[in-house]
Design a protein around this motif. Structure first.
Motif, mmCIF file in Angstrom:
data_model
loop_
_atom_site.group_PDB
_atom_site.id
_atom_site.type_symbol
_atom_site.label_atom_id
_atom_site.label_comp_id
_atom_site.label_asym_id
_atom_site.label_seq_id
_atom_site.Cartn_x
_atom_site.Cartn_y
_atom_site.Cartn_z
ATOM 1 N N THR A 275 0.761 11.237 -44.693
ATOM 2 C CA THR A 275 -0.401 11.892 -44.098
ATOM 3 C C THR A 275 -0.769 11.244 -42.765
ATOM 4 O O THR A 275 -1.890 11.376 -42.299
ATOM 5 C CB THR A 275 -1.607 11.831 -45.053
ATOM 6 N N HIS A 276 0.189 10.583 -42.137
ATOM 7 C CA HIS A 276 -0.081 9.858 -40.893
ATOM 8 C C HIS A 276 -0.498 10.760 -39.729
ATOM 9 O O HIS A 276 -1.109 10.286 -38.771
ATOM 10 C CB HIS A 276 1.125 9.011 -40.500
ATOM 11 N N PHE A 277 -0.182 12.044 -39.782
ATOM 12 C CA PHE A 277 -0.524 12.949 -38.688
ATOM 13 C C PHE A 277 -1.723 13.838 -39.017
ATOM 14 O O PHE A 277 -2.068 14.721 -38.242
ATOM 15 C CB PHE A 277 0.682 13.808 -38.320
ATOM 16 N N ASP A 278 -2.341 13.599 -40.166
ATOM 17 C CA ASP A 278 -3.519 14.363 -40.570
ATOM 18 C C ASP A 278 -4.750 13.715 -39.953
ATOM 19 O O ASP A 278 -5.144 12.616 -40.342
ATOM 20 C CB ASP A 278 -3.628 14.385 -42.103
ATOM 21 N N ARG A 279 -5.355 14.388 -38.994
ATOM 22 C CA ARG A 279 -6.508 13.825 -38.278
ATOM 23 C C ARG A 279 -7.716 13.600 -39.175
ATOM 24 O O ARG A 279 -8.605 12.823 -38.848
ATOM 25 C CB ARG A 279 -6.933 14.757 -37.141
#
Length: 108
Positions: free
Chosen positions: A80-84
């Motif tokens: 989930t590293h790109f979930d703002r």
């Protein structure tokens, strides 16, 4: 896709023989991608597939399905590293190859 922060070694080292897929909202994995993993499991070969699927806001969630040689199970690692709007984490689920579907391993 494999250059994600803190990626597990299994993800960093995976050869994506079953490809990479970018899904849209409510899209499922193509039958050919699922079949590639299931066939590899049935033949005792290692395999890996990567895919992204968007959150409601459109941020990508990145998933990797991995099958080790001789295994009857699949392990799905999800980032989930790109979930703002979420915490940047890795999760892992394991399921029998027979339970893997066009949406990955089922949640239990």
């Amino acid at each position: 896709m494999q250059q994600l922060p803190d990626a597990p070694a299994a993800v960093r080292d995976a050869e994506l023989g079953c490809g990479e897929v970018e899904l849209g909202h409510s899209e499922a994995l193509p039958a050919s991608a699922v079949g590639c993993l299931v066939d590899a499991t049935a033949s005792g070969e290692p395999a890996a597939l990567a895919w992204t699927s968007p959150t409601v806001e459109g941020d990508p969630i990145v998933s990797f399905a991995l099958v080790e040689a001789g295994s009857t199970e699949m392990t799905v690692h999800e980032s989930t590293h790109f979930d703002r709007f979420g915490e940047p984490t890795w999760t892992q689920r394991t399921c029998a190859a027979s339970d893997f579907t066009d949406v990955g391993c089922p949640y239990r």
